[in-house]
Design a protein around this motif. Structure first.
Motif, PDB file in Angstrom:
ATOM      1  N   ALA A   1      -5.233   0.974  -2.364  1.00  0.00           N
ATOM      2  CA  ALA A   1      -6.645   0.778  -2.037  1.00  0.00           C
ATOM      3  C   ALA A   1      -7.449   0.417  -3.281  1.00  0.00           C
ATOM      4  CB  ALA A   1      -7.213   2.036  -1.386  1.00  0.00           C
ATOM      5  N   GLU A   2      -7.126   1.033  -4.418  1.00  0.00           N
ATOM      6  CA  GLU A   2      -7.814   0.719  -5.665  1.00  0.00           C
ATOM      7  C   GLU A   2      -7.536  -0.729  -6.078  1.00  0.00           C
ATOM      8  OE1 GLU A   2      -6.495   3.572  -8.489  1.00  0.00           O
ATOM      9  OE2 GLU A   2      -7.297   5.293  -7.400  1.00  0.00           O
TER      10      GLU A   2
ATOM     11  N   GLY B   1      -4.898 -15.311  -0.909  1.00  0.00           N
ATOM     12  CA  GLY B   1      -4.610 -14.297   0.099  1.00  0.00           C
ATOM     13  C   GLY B   1      -4.198 -12.978  -0.507  1.00  0.00           C
ATOM     14  N   LEU B   2      -4.253 -11.929   0.309  1.00  0.00           N
ATOM     15  CA  LEU B   2      -3.808 -10.588  -0.071  1.00  0.00           C
ATOM     16  C   LEU B   2      -2.864 -10.062   0.992  1.00  0.00           C
ATOM     17  CD1 LEU B   2      -7.063  -8.725  -1.232  1.00  0.00           C
ATOM     18  CD2 LEU B   2      -5.470 -10.042  -2.614  1.00  0.00           C
ATOM     19  N   MET B   3      -1.950  -9.193   0.563  1.00  0.00           N
ATOM     20  CA  MET B   3      -1.073  -8.465   1.484  1.00  0.00           C
ATOM     21  C   MET B   3      -1.352  -6.976   1.339  1.00  0.00           C
ATOM     22  SD  MET B   3       2.580 -10.433   1.105  1.00  0.00           S
ATOM     23  CE  MET B   3       3.280  -9.629   2.568  1.00  0.00           C
ATOM     24  N   LEU B   4      -1.496  -6.281   2.476  1.00  0.00           N
ATOM     25  CA  LEU B   4      -1.735  -4.841   2.493  1.00  0.00           C
ATOM     26  C   LEU B   4      -0.753  -4.192   3.464  1.00  0.00           C
ATOM     27  CD1 LEU B   4      -4.631  -6.321   2.059  1.00  0.00           C
ATOM     28  CD2 LEU B   4      -5.592  -4.129   2.697  1.00  0.00           C
ATOM     29  N   GLU B   5      -0.254  -3.019   3.080  1.00  0.00           N
ATOM     30  CA  GLU B   5       0.571  -2.226   3.984  1.00  0.00           C
ATOM     31  C   GLU B   5      -0.294  -1.118   4.561  1.00  0.00           C
ATOM     32  OE1 GLU B   5       5.141  -2.847   2.746  1.00  0.00           O
ATOM     33  OE2 GLU B   5       4.141  -1.196   1.721  1.00  0.00           O
TER      34      GLU B   5
ATOM     35  N   THR C   1      -9.182   3.615   6.198  1.00  0.00           N
ATOM     36  CA  THR C   1      -9.308   2.985   4.881  1.00  0.00           C
ATOM     37  C   THR C   1      -9.163   1.468   5.002  1.00  0.00           C
ATOM     38  OG1 THR C   1      -8.434   4.953   3.784  1.00  0.00           O
ATOM     39  CG2 THR C   1      -8.333   2.881   2.563  1.00  0.00           C
ATOM     40  N   THR C   2      -8.240   1.030   5.834  1.00  0.00           N
ATOM     41  CA  THR C   2      -8.030  -0.403   6.024  1.00  0.00           C
ATOM     42  C   THR C   2      -9.285  -1.080   6.548  1.00  0.00           C
ATOM     43  OG1 THR C   2      -5.701   0.008   6.516  1.00  0.00           O
ATOM     44  CG2 THR C   2      -6.604  -2.124   7.191  1.00  0.00           C
ATOM     45  N   ALA C   3      -9.919  -0.488   7.547  1.00  0.00           N
ATOM     46  CA  ALA C   3     -11.131  -1.084   8.119  1.00  0.00           C
ATOM     47  C   ALA C   3     -12.224  -1.214   7.059  1.00  0.00           C
ATOM     48  CB  ALA C   3     -11.624  -0.239   9.291  1.00  0.00           C
TER      49      ALA C   3
ATOM     50  N   GLU D   1     -15.077  -4.783   2.870  1.00  0.00           N
ATOM     51  CA  GLU D   1     -15.351  -5.100   1.475  1.00  0.00           C
ATOM     52  C   GLU D   1     -14.806  -6.477   1.093  1.00  0.00           C
ATOM     53  OE1 GLU D   1     -13.998  -1.841  -0.946  1.00  0.00           O
ATOM     54  OE2 GLU D   1     -15.081  -0.360   0.258  1.00  0.00           O
ATOM     55  N   LEU D   2     -13.637  -6.825   1.608  1.00  0.00           N
ATOM     56  CA  LEU D   2     -13.078  -8.148   1.325  1.00  0.00           C
ATOM     57  C   LEU D   2     -13.933  -9.251   1.946  1.00  0.00           C
ATOM     58  CD1 LEU D   2      -9.264  -7.428   1.765  1.00  0.00           C
ATOM     59  CD2 LEU D   2     -10.434  -8.038  -0.363  1.00  0.00           C
TER      60      LEU D   2
END
Length: 363
Positions: free
Chosen positions: A291-292, A310-314, A345-347, A352-353
């Protein structure tokens, strides 16, 4: 009466035939509406990768799918967030069914859908395809990693974006596979952090190839491909640490530009930008640190930094991870592989993105 060969299959316990890929697809058809979504979203992803669409590509979802019900629950939540931010973000859901293992372990839903070592691969294939179709019905495009060279015949028609992982990026088999896939494919830097193998893989995958494979009837075939110009780089960190700092981005893009000069006509989307994986080596597989990382990248995007497409998040419903076990013993919505961000946290990170992209546009 035929006898077993004294020199073949000495270490093979069984050979269980699988149905032909076309039969599986016929029994679980994509259909015209889902097909239209796949085609449209592939074009949109390619436009973002090439800089023709200024949205940020966000590939987000569970490290791996082990519970179809929880995956679909997550998909409905993500679809609502994707619609909310559709002007700023192009959201694609991670729907990963095959997991590479450093030594041994659970290899994913296709290989072992009951998480108990029963390895009912046929059932795993059918469940995987059912999950794909259900996620598409939410309106979300799908991302997955291709680990086995045969499994794409069963599921690739439903996939918008594919990945070749860090362990396989130097594999000729996977580079050839990427050359024939009908979608953009991201190639991760090697596990030791080196970027050049992924760049070499993108150049190789953009070339024509002939190799062994199977056709839609499940027959062995010589596969000839035209090459995939939409392969691109993913920075995921490595044994030497993270590689998402501005200097890392610039160095990686400089390497891709050098590759484009050396192989004109084969670089395609490679030189226009790259994707940063906020998990894995870039966060030490720590979901709190992940998250940081995302927030650091959002601040840089808001300040006008270019080159990150782009970004990748798990991410899953519940933060963290738990050991694989039979489904009825597990915490609902928590990963059984890498630690994931919680949905809440994802939402917040997606909000923010989206705000960061809006600020980046002012630059």
């Amino acid at each position: 009466m035929a006898h077993a060969s004294p020199v073949s299959d000495l270490r093979v316990r069984t050979l269980d035939p699988l149905p032909a890929p076309r039969d599986v697809r016929r029994n679980q058809p994509l259909g015209p509406e889902r097909s239209a979504l796949v085609r449209r979203s592939r074009r949109e992803v390619t436009d973002v990768l090439k800089g023709d669409d200024d949205r940020l590509l966000v590939i987000v979802g569970p490290c791996s799918v082990h519970d179809p019900e929880a995956a679909l629950d997550y998909a409905h939540r993500l679809a609502a967030a994707a619609a909310k931010h559709r002007r700023e973000l192009l959201v694609v859901m991670r729907v990963y069914f095959e997991k590479p293992r450093t030594t041994v372990g659970w290899k994913g839903l296709i290989n072992d859908p009951d998480l108990d070592g029963s390895f009912d691969v046929l059932r795993g294939l059918r469940i995987a395809r059912e999950v794909l179709l259900s996620v598409l019905d939410t309106g979300l495009p799908i991302a997955t990693e291709f680990l086995e060279p045969t499994s794409p015949q069963y599921i690739a028609d439903a996939v918008t974006w594919g990945a070749i992982g860090a362990r396989n990026v130097e594999s000729q088999v996977h580079r050839q596979l990427a050359s024939g896939l009908s979608m953009p494919v991201g190639l991760k830097n090697a596990t030791d952090g080196q970027v050049q193998p992924a760049i070499d893989a993108a150049i190789t995958a953009a070339s024509e190839h002939t190799f062994f494979g199977v056709d839609s009837a499940g027959r062995a075939a010589a596969v000839e491909t035209t090459g995939n110009p939409d392969c691109h780089l993913i920075l995921r960190g490595g044994a030497t640490g993270p590689n998402y700092a501005p200097a890392d981005i610039e160095a990686a893009l400089a390497e891709t530009r050098g590759a484009a000069q050396a192989e004109p006509g084969l670089a395609g989307a490679l030189t226009r930008g790259l994707i940063v994986d906020a998990s894995h080596g870039n966060s030490g597989k720590d979901h709190l640190r992940q998250a940081e990382v995302v927030r650091e990248l959002a601040a840089r995007l808001a300040a006008g930094e270019q080159g990150i497409t782009g970004l990748m998040l798990e991410s899953f419903l519940v933060a963290g991870a738990q050991p694989p076990a039979p489904l009825d013993t597990l915490v609902y919505g928590q990963s059984v592989t890498d630690k994931c961000l919680s949905w809440e946290t994802t939402a917040t990170l997606l909000d923010e993105l989206a705000a960061a992209v809006e600020l980046r546009r002012r630059w």
